[in-house]
Design a protein around this motif. Structure first.
Motif, PDB file in Angstrom:
ATOM      1  N   ARG A  40       1.204  -1.233  -0.215  1.00 49.97           N
ATOM      2  CA  ARG A  40      -0.075  -0.001   0.224  1.00 49.97           C
ATOM      3  C   ARG A  40       0.959   1.915   0.093  1.00 49.97           C
ATOM      4  N   ARG A  41       1.979   1.688  -0.878  1.00 50.83           N
ATOM      5  CA  ARG A  41       2.865   2.537   0.065  1.00 50.83           C
ATOM      6  C   ARG A  41       3.271   3.081  -1.810  1.00 50.83           C
ATOM      7  N   ILE A  42       3.300   4.333  -1.620  1.00 51.42           N
ATOM      8  CA  ILE A  42       3.025   4.810  -2.966  1.00 51.42           C
ATOM      9  C   ILE A  42       4.451   5.270  -3.730  1.00 51.42           C
ATOM     10  N   TYR A  43       4.051   4.011  -4.984  1.00 43.13           N
ATOM     11  CA  TYR A  43       5.689   4.877  -5.916  1.00 43.13           C
ATOM     12  C   TYR A  43       5.540   5.507  -6.869  1.00 43.13           C
ATOM     13  N   ARG A  44       7.244   5.661  -6.894  1.00 40.83           N
ATOM     14  CA  ARG A  44       6.977   6.846  -7.746  1.00 40.83           C
ATOM     15  C   ARG A  44       7.882   6.313  -9.435  1.00 40.83           C
ATOM     16  N   THR A  45       7.173   6.122 -10.260  1.00 39.74           N
ATOM     17  CA  THR A  45       8.149   5.567 -11.179  1.00 39.74           C
ATOM     18  C   THR A  45       7.985   6.244 -12.291  1.00 39.74           C
ATOM     19  N   PRO A  46       9.323   7.182 -13.149  1.00 41.60           N
ATOM     20  CA  PRO A  46       9.675   7.503 -14.472  1.00 41.60           C
ATOM     21  C   PRO A  46       9.507   6.499 -16.045  1.00 41.60           C
ATOM     22  N   VAL A  47       8.167   7.038 -16.533  1.00 37.92           N
ATOM     23  CA  VAL A  47       8.285   6.074 -17.909  1.00 37.92           C
ATOM     24  C   VAL A  47       8.133   6.963 -19.188  1.00 37.92           C
ATOM     25  N   LEU A  48       7.888   6.318 -20.238  1.00 36.70           N
ATOM     26  CA  LEU A  48       7.985   7.149 -21.700  1.00 36.70           C
ATOM     27  C   LEU A  48       6.939   7.697 -21.825  1.00 36.70           C
ATOM     28  N   CYS A  49       5.952   8.618 -22.261  1.00 39.47           N
ATOM     29  CA  CYS A  49       4.647   8.320 -22.059  1.00 39.47           C
ATOM     30  C   CYS A  49       4.332   9.442 -23.434  1.00 39.47           C
ATOM     31  N   VAL A  50       3.359   9.492 -23.849  1.00 38.15           N
ATOM     32  CA  VAL A  50       2.194   9.872 -24.804  1.00 38.15           C
ATOM     33  C   VAL A  50       1.175  10.401 -24.731  1.00 38.15           C
ATOM     34  N   ARG A  51       1.022  12.038 -25.072  1.00 41.02           N
ATOM     35  CA  ARG A  51      -0.263  12.231 -25.062  1.00 41.02           C
ATOM     36  C   ARG A  51      -1.417  12.085 -25.830  1.00 41.02           C
ATOM     37  N   ARG A  52      -2.522  11.466 -25.000  1.00 32.89           N
ATOM     38  CA  ARG A  52      -4.186  11.118 -25.821  1.00 32.89           C
ATOM     39  C   ARG A  52      -4.232  12.229 -25.694  1.00 32.89           C
ATOM     40  N   PRO A  53      -5.691  12.016 -26.625  1.00 34.64           N
ATOM     41  CA  PRO A  53      -6.776  12.868 -26.615  1.00 34.64           C
ATOM     42  C   PRO A  53      -7.225  13.118 -24.790  1.00 34.64           C
ATOM     43  N   ARG A  54      -8.311  11.988 -24.638  1.00 35.01           N
ATOM     44  CA  ARG A  54      -8.684  11.880 -22.961  1.00 35.01           C
ATOM     45  C   ARG A  54      -7.638  10.616 -22.354  1.00 35.01           C
ATOM     46  N   GLY A  55      -6.120  10.902 -22.599  1.00 37.52           N
ATOM     47  CA  GLY A  55      -5.671   9.913 -21.685  1.00 37.52           C
ATOM     48  C   GLY A  55      -4.263  10.362 -22.002  1.00 37.52           C
ATOM     49  N   PHE A  56      -3.577   8.787 -21.845  1.00 38.06           N
ATOM     50  CA  PHE A  56      -1.797   8.736 -21.879  1.00 38.06           C
ATOM     51  C   PHE A  56      -1.894   7.341 -22.193  1.00 38.06           C
ATOM     52  N   ALA A  57      -0.540   7.497 -23.506  1.00 40.73           N
ATOM     53  CA  ALA A  57       0.040   5.438 -23.376  1.00 40.73           C
ATOM     54  C   ALA A  57       0.802   5.548 -22.778  1.00 40.73           C
ATOM     55  N   PHE A  58       1.185   4.774 -22.320  1.00 40.12           N
ATOM     56  CA  PHE A  58       2.963   4.268 -22.045  1.00 40.12           C
ATOM     57  C   PHE A  58       3.880   2.998 -22.196  1.00 40.12           C
ATOM     58  N   VAL A  59       5.003   3.698 -22.603  1.00 40.69           N
ATOM     59  CA  VAL A  59       5.595   2.327 -23.915  1.00 40.69           C
ATOM     60  C   VAL A  59       5.556   0.757 -22.409  1.00 40.69           C
ATOM     61  N   VAL A  60       5.518  -0.292 -22.554  1.00 43.16           N
ATOM     62  CA  VAL A  60       5.335  -1.034 -21.237  1.00 43.16           C
ATOM     63  C   VAL A  60       6.889  -2.093 -22.379  1.00 43.16           C
ATOM     64  N   GLY A  61       8.061  -1.279 -21.336  1.00 42.91           N
ATOM     65  CA  GLY A  61       8.848  -1.644 -21.688  1.00 42.91           C
ATOM     66  C   GLY A  61       9.484  -3.343 -21.312  1.00 42.91           C
ATOM     67  N   TYR A  62      10.350  -3.607 -19.905  1.00 52.02           N
ATOM     68  CA  TYR A  62      10.278  -4.357 -19.383  1.00 52.02           C
ATOM     69  C   TYR A  62       9.225  -5.160 -18.563  1.00 52.02           C
ATOM     70  N   GLY A  63       7.920  -5.460 -19.865  1.00 56.61           N
ATOM     71  CA  GLY A  63       7.328  -6.441 -19.801  1.00 56.61           C
ATOM     72  C   GLY A  63       6.295  -6.695 -18.352  1.00 56.61           C
TER      73      GLY A  63
END
Length: 127
Positions: A40-63
């Motif tokens: 239940r801990r809060i984590y902050r993970t940097p990711v590659l991201c693309v802005r979409r019209p209503r949200g975001f898309a993230f590359v899942v590079g490590y599976g």
């Protein structure tokens, strides 16, 4: 073919703390704030991201074994820090390659195709 898990462990300990300083403010990157499934801990993970019209898309590079992927899917949401703004997100969906690559801009799509990657996680911004 996903990147090796050993590289993911190295990034978690070494690279991510450095990237967290700027990833939420520059184009093409974001920080995902997600809650651990058990801790239940809060984590902050940097990711590659693309802005979409209503949200975001993230590359899942490590599976799909990546903690941030599993945590977002389990909670069906979290928070995204993108270009200095915070967004609550929900409706988390995994889009496997090659359909996932189609959600990305052409240069990134090409790089991921050459690397045999392309799974993408999409989220919708909650108003």
């Amino acid at each position: 073919m996903h990147l090796p898990r050993a590289l993911a462990a190295f990034n978690r300990r070494v690279t991510n703390p450095i990237q967290r300083r700027w990833a939420g403010r520059i184009p093409g990157h974001a920080i995902i704030e997600h809650t651990g499934r058990r801790s239940r801990r809060i984590y902050r993970t940097p990711v590659l991201c693309v802005r979409r019209p209503r949200g975001f898309a993230f590359v899942v590079g490590y599976g799909l074994e990546s903690d941030w992927v599993r945590n977002l899917l389990a909670a069906d949401g979290g928070t995204v820090v993108h270009r200095g703004r915070r967004y609550r997100v929900a409706d988390v969906r995994l889009v496997p390659a090659p359909a996932g690559r189609a959600l990305l801009p052409n240069p990134l799509r090409l790089i991921l195709r050459l690397a045999h990657e392309g799974d993408v996680l999409t989220v919708t911004i909650v108003d």
